[in-house]
Scaffold this active site. Structure first.
Site, mmCIF file in Angstrom:
data_model
loop_
_atom_site.group_PDB
_atom_site.id
_atom_site.type_symbol
_atom_site.label_atom_id
_atom_site.label_comp_id
_atom_site.label_asym_id
_atom_site.label_seq_id
_atom_site.Cartn_x
_atom_site.Cartn_y
_atom_site.Cartn_z
ATOM 1 N N GLU A 1 -66.835 -51.336 -19.302
ATOM 2 C CA GLU A 1 -65.781 -52.176 -18.879
ATOM 3 C C GLU A 1 -64.460 -51.602 -19.227
ATOM 4 O O GLU A 1 -63.742 -52.474 -19.740
ATOM 5 C CB GLU A 1 -65.860 -53.604 -18.836
ATOM 6 C CG GLU A 1 -67.131 -54.088 -18.420
ATOM 7 C CD GLU A 1 -67.242 -55.602 -18.522
ATOM 8 O OE1 GLU A 1 -66.347 -56.282 -19.016
ATOM 9 O OE2 GLU A 1 -68.182 -56.209 -17.788
ATOM 10 N N GLU B 1 -74.976 -56.089 -16.007
ATOM 11 C CA GLU B 1 -74.487 -57.506 -16.526
ATOM 12 C C GLU B 1 -74.582 -58.263 -15.450
ATOM 13 O O GLU B 1 -74.131 -57.937 -14.368
ATOM 14 C CB GLU B 1 -73.263 -57.478 -17.385
ATOM 15 C CG GLU B 1 -73.260 -56.883 -18.550
ATOM 16 C CD GLU B 1 -71.980 -57.097 -19.511
ATOM 17 O OE1 GLU B 1 -71.259 -57.988 -19.000
ATOM 18 O OE2 GLU B 1 -71.643 -56.296 -20.439
HETATM 19 C C1 PNW Z 1 -68.089 -58.796 -19.876
HETATM 20 N N1 PNW Z 1 -62.802 -60.880 -16.737
HETATM 21 O O1 PNW Z 1 -66.813 -59.126 -20.117
HETATM 22 C C2 PNW Z 1 -68.586 -58.157 -21.100
HETATM 23 O O2 PNW Z 1 -69.083 -56.902 -20.913
HETATM 24 C C3 PNW Z 1 -69.206 -59.006 -22.031
HETATM 25 O O3 PNW Z 1 -68.989 -58.577 -23.421
HETATM 26 C C4 PNW Z 1 -68.967 -60.417 -21.743
HETATM 27 O O4 PNW Z 1 -69.605 -61.125 -23.048
HETATM 28 C C5 PNW Z 1 -69.459 -60.904 -20.480
HETATM 29 O O5 PNW Z 1 -68.648 -60.066 -19.443
HETATM 30 C C6 PNW Z 1 -69.071 -62.297 -20.238
HETATM 31 O O6 PNW Z 1 -67.766 -62.520 -20.188
HETATM 32 C C7 PNW Z 1 -65.727 -59.540 -19.403
HETATM 33 O O7 PNW Z 1 -61.832 -61.579 -17.105
HETATM 34 C C8 PNW Z 1 -64.529 -60.243 -19.661
HETATM 35 O O8 PNW Z 1 -62.737 -60.406 -15.532
HETATM 36 C C9 PNW Z 1 -63.635 -60.550 -18.929
HETATM 37 C C10 PNW Z 1 -63.793 -60.393 -17.471
HETATM 38 C C11 PNW Z 1 -64.785 -59.648 -17.246
HETATM 39 C C12 PNW Z 1 -65.779 -59.182 -17.884
#
Ligand code: PNW
Length: 466
Positions: free
Chosen positions: A159, A360
């Site tokens: 990401e 994910e």
């Molecule tokens: C992902 N957003 O994080 C990550 O790959 C993980 O480490 C995390 O725990 C999981 O999703 C759940 O949040 C994100 O704000 C964090 O769009 C923020 C965003 C998207 C994905």
């Protein structure tokens, strides 16, 4: 035959990341990462104490029937200052983990960068410095040297949008910078790190390699209700701008070796183009074997003249990010399983050659913890509905090879700490005791039958709760 079967050989598993589960942040020679010093972070100890309990966690996955486990390697555990000297005990840890996974019949999928940059590199500019991309390639080579004989699937970065724009734009993630120019520069250097890392993996003879992107279908409120509805010209322009920032900024360089023209103009206005050098995009666009798709929720926007830009989306002036009238997770993320079908339809149309995996998908909910079990019907229902949406995509011909739940364990949700619960497995924060949630038992059945059970899991409604 039940219509809810998945293709033969479809890969079922779970994903985690190093900082979120390992703990032991100062042990055995690990160096500090940006998340250990970031004021909004510092949650990495004890996390799930996975550094010591990895064998138990592998056993859990084996009992659940997992075919694959996606974990990340902590750069500062392996290379404490981000460059040069390797830390033997750090590499030994991943070596043991990989052996345990293989012994349990679980395919290890290694992510090389899941946001825990060595602080020593941040002190030299971090991702705003081009040198960091070269240091990443050295690190990738070193990890492959040690694990490449047993790890068949590699992901360079997780990401980059989140790491670049939440880390350098809105500043809610480490390293907590807030500059639009730095965010675009960091994003490009991460893409370059992907390209250089991929080259290092290829020249070392690595197996399958790819990248993980958090992708989100961008829609107007009208389209969310009815995909056939036609947005106004202004709304369509708002959608295109956010889609460029969120999705095309990464898809197009990686899969087509180019930045979209509209985005390039925006980057030039905001950050200049001095950081984009000749040859970078050729390197970034070298073929990958697998695109990891992380999907949680769609992004709903409309035109709103005068709206100020969201710092996580520099250039999003005059765009309103809409809340939508759907059920949400505890994080407030709208639950829209059909968004996954829309996303995969679009990816299959625009990049038909690309093999994908859902790397994910999952949700944070408030679980009901009782003596006789951990009841999380909402999580089960969330996963079930997304698997139904995925089945529609598979019937449409989407090349999706597997599905990994985020996440195995309740763990550290970055700046949100321990209050977010994404796990199939509950972790007692005092004792570190692991307990399977109802969703884990349900997922075990899905894996065993390579398909969904007949009938639907019902999310509790007000009537069923009362
Ligand atoms: C992902 N957003 O994080 C990550 O790959 C993980 O480490 C995390 O725990 C999981 O999703 C759940 O949040 C994100 O704000 C964090 O769009 C923020 C965003 C998207 C994905």
């Amino acid at each position: 035959m039940s219509t809810a079967r998945f293709p033969e050989g479809f890969v079922w598993g779970v994903s985690t990341s190093a900082y979120q589960i390992e703990g032991a942040t100062t042990e055995d020679g690990r160096g500090p990462s940006i998340w250990d010093v970031f004021p909004g972070g510092r949650n990495g100890d004890p996390a799930c104490d996975h550094y010591r309990r990895h064998a138990d966690d592998v056993r859990l996955m084996k009992d659940l029937g997992m075919a694959a486990y996606r974990f990340s390697v902590s750069w500062p555990r392996v290379m404490p200052t981000g460059r040069g000297r390797l830390n033997g005990p750090g590499l030994d840890f991943y070596d043991r983990l990989v052996d345990e996974l293989l012994a349990a019949g679980i395919a290890p999928y290694a992510t090389l960068y899941h946001w825990d940059l060595p602080q020593a590199l941040e002190d030299e500019g971090g991702w705003t410095s081009r040198d960091t991309a070269h240091r990443f390639a050295d690190y990738a080579r070193a990890v492959h040297d040690r694990l490449g004989d047993r790890v068949g699937t590699w992901f360079t970065l997780n990401e980059p949008w989140v790491a670049a724009f939440l880390g350098h734009g809105s500043g809610v993630h480490a390293p907590g910078r807030s500059s639009a120019a730095e965010a675009f520069t960091a994003a490009h250097h991460m893409l370059l790190a992907h390209g250089l890392g991929l080259e290092a993996l290829r020249s070392a003879g690595a197996g399958r390699a790819g990248i993980l992107l958090n992708l989100s279908p961008v829609l107007t409120p009208g389209q969310l209700g009815d995909m056939e509805s036609r947005p106004s010209e202004e709304d369509a322009a708002a959608v295109a701008r956010i889609d460029a920032l969120h999705n095309r900024q990464f898809l197009e360089p990686v899969l087509r070796g180019r930045y979209p023209a509209d985005l390039l103009a925006l980057i030039e206005r905001t950050a200049g183009l001095g950081h984009v050098r000749d040859g970078d995009l050729d390197l970034i666009g070298r073929p990958i074997d697998l695109l990891g798709v992380n999907y949680y929720t769609p992004t709903v926007v409309q035109a709103r003249p005068g709206a100020v830009a969201d710092p996580a989306f520099p250039g999003s002036e005059d765009v309103l990010f809409c809340s939508v009238p759907t059920a949400v997770t505890a994080m407030g993320w709208p639950i829209v399983p059909s968004g996954l079908t829309l996303l995969l339809r679009r990816l299959s149309r625009e990049y038909p050659e690309t093999e994908m995996m859902i790397t994910e998908n999952g949700a944070d909910f408030v679980d009901v913890v009782t003596a006789d079990g951990i009841h999380d019907v909402e999580r089960t229902s969330f996963i079930e509905e997304h698997l139904r949406a995925l089945r529609v995509s598979l019937e449409e011909g989407a090349k999706v090879r597997g599905y990994l739940v985020w996440s195995l364990l309740d763990c550290v949700e970055w700046a949100d700490g321990y209050r977010r619960k994404f796990g199939l497995v509950h972790v007692d924060l005092e004792t570190q005791r692991r307990r399977l949630k109802d969703s884990a038992l349900w997922y075990r059945d899905v894996i065993a039958r390579n398909g969904l059970p007949d009938g639907r899991t019902r999310r509790p409604t007000l009537e069923t709760v009362a």
